[in-house]
Scaffold this motif. Structure first.
Motif, PDB file in Angstrom:
ATOM      1  N   ALA A  21      39.524 -32.228  -2.829  1.00 23.96           N
ATOM      2  CA  ALA A  21      38.403 -31.583  -2.146  1.00 23.96           C
ATOM      3  C   ALA A  21      37.496 -30.913  -3.167  1.00 23.96           C
ATOM      4  O   ALA A  21      37.963 -30.376  -4.171  1.00 23.96           O
ATOM      5  N   SER A  22      36.192 -30.951  -2.898  1.00 25.64           N
ATOM      6  CA  SER A  22      35.232 -30.293  -3.785  1.00 25.64           C
ATOM      7  C   SER A  22      34.537 -29.157  -3.058  1.00 25.64           C
ATOM      8  O   SER A  22      34.360 -29.192  -1.842  1.00 25.64           O
ATOM      9  N   ILE A  23      34.155 -28.139  -3.823  1.00 24.40           N
ATOM     10  CA  ILE A  23      33.401 -27.013  -3.290  1.00 24.40           C
ATOM     11  C   ILE A  23      32.025 -27.013  -3.928  1.00 24.40           C
ATOM     12  O   ILE A  23      31.902 -27.099  -5.153  1.00 24.40           O
ATOM     13  N   CYS A  24      30.990 -26.942  -3.103  1.00 24.11           N
ATOM     14  CA  CYS A  24      29.612 -26.862  -3.569  1.00 24.11           C
ATOM     15  C   CYS A  24      29.299 -28.061  -4.472  1.00 24.11           C
ATOM     16  O   CYS A  24      29.572 -29.203  -4.104  1.00 24.11           O
ATOM     17  N   VAL A  25      28.744 -27.824  -5.668  1.00 24.21           N
ATOM     18  CA  VAL A  25      28.363 -28.931  -6.539  1.00 24.21           C
ATOM     19  C   VAL A  25      29.561 -29.534  -7.262  1.00 24.21           C
ATOM     20  O   VAL A  25      29.393 -30.410  -8.117  1.00 24.21           O
ATOM     21  N   GLY A  26      30.771 -29.102  -6.916  1.00 24.48           N
ATOM     22  CA  GLY A  26      31.963 -29.813  -7.364  1.00 24.48           C
ATOM     23  C   GLY A  26      31.971 -31.242  -6.874  1.00 24.48           C
ATOM     24  O   GLY A  26      32.714 -32.088  -7.393  1.00 24.48           O
ATOM     25  N   ALA A  27      31.113 -31.549  -5.879  1.00 26.46           N
ATOM     26  CA  ALA A  27      30.980 -32.924  -5.390  1.00 26.46           C
ATOM     27  C   ALA A  27      30.513 -33.861  -6.494  1.00 26.46           C
ATOM     28  O   ALA A  27      30.822 -35.059  -6.474  1.00 26.46           O
ATOM     29  N   PHE A  28      29.766 -33.341  -7.478  1.00 28.13           N
ATOM     30  CA  PHE A  28      29.328 -34.173  -8.598  1.00 28.13           C
ATOM     31  C   PHE A  28      30.536 -34.645  -9.409  1.00 28.13           C
ATOM     32  O   PHE A  28      30.575 -35.798  -9.853  1.00 28.13           O
ATOM     33  N   THR A  29      31.501 -33.769  -9.614  1.00 25.00           N
ATOM     34  CA  THR A  29      32.714 -34.148 -10.345  1.00 25.00           C
ATOM     35  C   THR A  29      33.484 -35.207  -9.577  1.00 25.00           C
ATOM     36  O   THR A  29      33.925 -36.217 -10.150  1.00 25.00           O
ATOM     37  N   LEU A  30      33.625 -35.001  -8.274  1.00 27.10           N
ATOM     38  CA  LEU A  30      34.351 -35.973  -7.458  1.00 27.10           C
ATOM     39  C   LEU A  30      33.604 -37.300  -7.393  1.00 27.10           C
ATOM     40  O   LEU A  30      34.210 -38.373  -7.483  1.00 27.10           O
ATOM     41  N   ALA A  31      32.275 -37.252  -7.259  1.00 22.21           N
ATOM     42  CA  ALA A  31      31.489 -38.480  -7.195  1.00 22.21           C
ATOM     43  C   ALA A  31      31.567 -39.259  -8.499  1.00 22.21           C
ATOM     44  O   ALA A  31      31.514 -40.497  -8.497  1.00 22.21           O
ATOM     45  N   ALA A  32      31.701 -38.559  -9.624  1.00 20.66           N
ATOM     46  CA  ALA A  32      31.758 -39.231 -10.923  1.00 20.66           C
ATOM     47  C   ALA A  32      32.990 -40.118 -11.056  1.00 20.66           C
ATOM     48  O   ALA A  32      32.998 -41.061 -11.861  1.00 20.66           O
ATOM     49  N   THR A  33      34.015 -39.862 -10.262  1.00 20.23           N
ATOM     50  CA  THR A  33      35.220 -40.703 -10.297  1.00 20.23           C
ATOM     51  C   THR A  33      35.014 -42.035  -9.583  1.00 20.23           C
ATOM     52  O   THR A  33      35.814 -42.963  -9.750  1.00 20.23           O
ATOM     53  N   GLY A  34      33.969 -42.130  -8.751  1.00 28.24           N
ATOM     54  CA  GLY A  34      33.760 -43.314  -7.927  1.00 28.24           C
ATOM     55  C   GLY A  34      34.506 -43.270  -6.619  1.00 28.24           C
ATOM     56  O   GLY A  34      34.349 -44.171  -5.781  1.00 28.24           O
TER      57      GLY A  34
END
Length: 318
Positions: free
Chosen positions: A100-113
């Motif tokens: 799970a990501s919080i706020c712009v942590g979504a960028f880290t998760l999205a970078a994994t594909g």
């Protein structure tokens, strides 16, 4: 015990880091036992958090044994990630770990594909950038959080609390989540599909709090047969003005807000009692069981019977 690993990288946003540490770390089961073991981990020991430096007790190997991984936001969400981070996250995802990501942590998760082809959210101010950098991700900037099952994303700041409470509720049911919410001084009423509070033309500060008394009254009287006209009279404004204020401050309408309160109360009763669905429909304020079932499926995505079966099964397993 369920292990939550919180990944701290240089530039980590302190609020995003502290939220899961505090919320999961303080959650208790009905018998008083801790519900989660929380581990803060980093590629290297020291982490630059801007205003301070922290030392993470665990390294990336903690991700391999975690049941849930939380990715806080970074001050520069587009900064290159340290070596080994993406590989560790993909490896954990391959073993079924919830991430799970919080706020712009979504960028880290999205970078994994791992978000490719999936719906996701982030802080509304960063949504366009996330969509531009990761065009295969279906970015929805108008919700508090998105639950795809194994992968979850949340919007900015307080939405991270919403997401943590949502995961606690999924893991352990409403009673445990309600206790966690009380400790965080947070309501359980905010719905994942509720629009983020995006300010375009900021209203006067008095207007921002003008609905608070009405919202509290609605919660206390949600089982009554309330109409829009009655709510407008209670608020001392026309129905049209009330609708406008509600959309500005909550992203929804008064009656939709009322329905969500009732649905949350119904979820609690489905999880904690053996009352029939028809009885619960009346208890929470729906005029007919049919209307209740239709609204419940629209908001929750499943029928009351299926919801009860799923949560009782997960509670028994837990």
């Amino acid at each position: 015990m369920h292990t939550v690993a919180v990944l701290a990288l240089d530039g980590v946003i302190a609020f995003d880091l502290a939220t899961p540490v505090e919320v999961f770390g303080r959650t208790r089961l009905p018998d008083g036992r801790a519900a989660y073991r929380v581990k803060v981990c980093a590629p290297d020991g020291d982490v630059d958090a801007g205003a301070f430096t922290l030392r993470a007790p665990w390294d990336l190997r903690a991700l391999d044994t975690a049941d849930t991984i939380i990715l806080p936001g970074l001050a520069d969400p587009t900064a290159p990630l340290p070596s080994g981070v993406l590989e560790a996250l993909r490896r954990a995802a391959g073993s079924g770990t919830r991430i799970a990501s919080i706020c712009v942590g979504a960028f880290t998760l999205a970078a994994t594909g791992l978000l490719d082809g999936r719906r996701a959210t982030t802080h509304w101010a960063a949504a366009d950038l996330l969509a531009a950098r990761h065009p295969l991700v279906d970015v929805d900037p108008a919700v508090l959080y998105v639950d795809n099952g194994q992968f979850l994303t949340s919007a900015g700041a307080a939405a991270g609390l919403d997401l943590c409470l949502h995961m606690i509720r999924s893991d352990h049911g409403s009673a445990v989540a309600a206790d966690a919410a009380r400790l965080s001084v947070m309501p359980l009423e905010r719905e994942g599909g509720q629009a983020q509070f995006i300010v375009h033309d900021r209203p006067p500060s008095a207007e921002l709090s003008s609905l608070d008394p009405l919202l509290r009254w609605m919660h206390e009287n949600s089982r009554e047969d309330l109409t829009l006209d009655e709510l407008a009279r209670r608020a001392g404004m026309s129905a049209r003005t009330l609708n406008r204020r509600f959309r500005e401050q909550t992203g929804t309408t008064p009656l939709q807000w009322l329905h969500r309160i009732r649905i949350h109360q119904a979820q609690y009763l489905l999880e904690t009692t053996s009352h029939s669905v028809d009885r619960i429909a009346v208890q929470v304020g729906f005029g007919s069981p049919t209307a209740f079932r239709e609204r419940f499926k629209r908001v929750v995505g499943t029928s009351p019977h299926s919801y009860r079966a799923a949560f009782r099964g997960s509670s028994a397993t837990a």
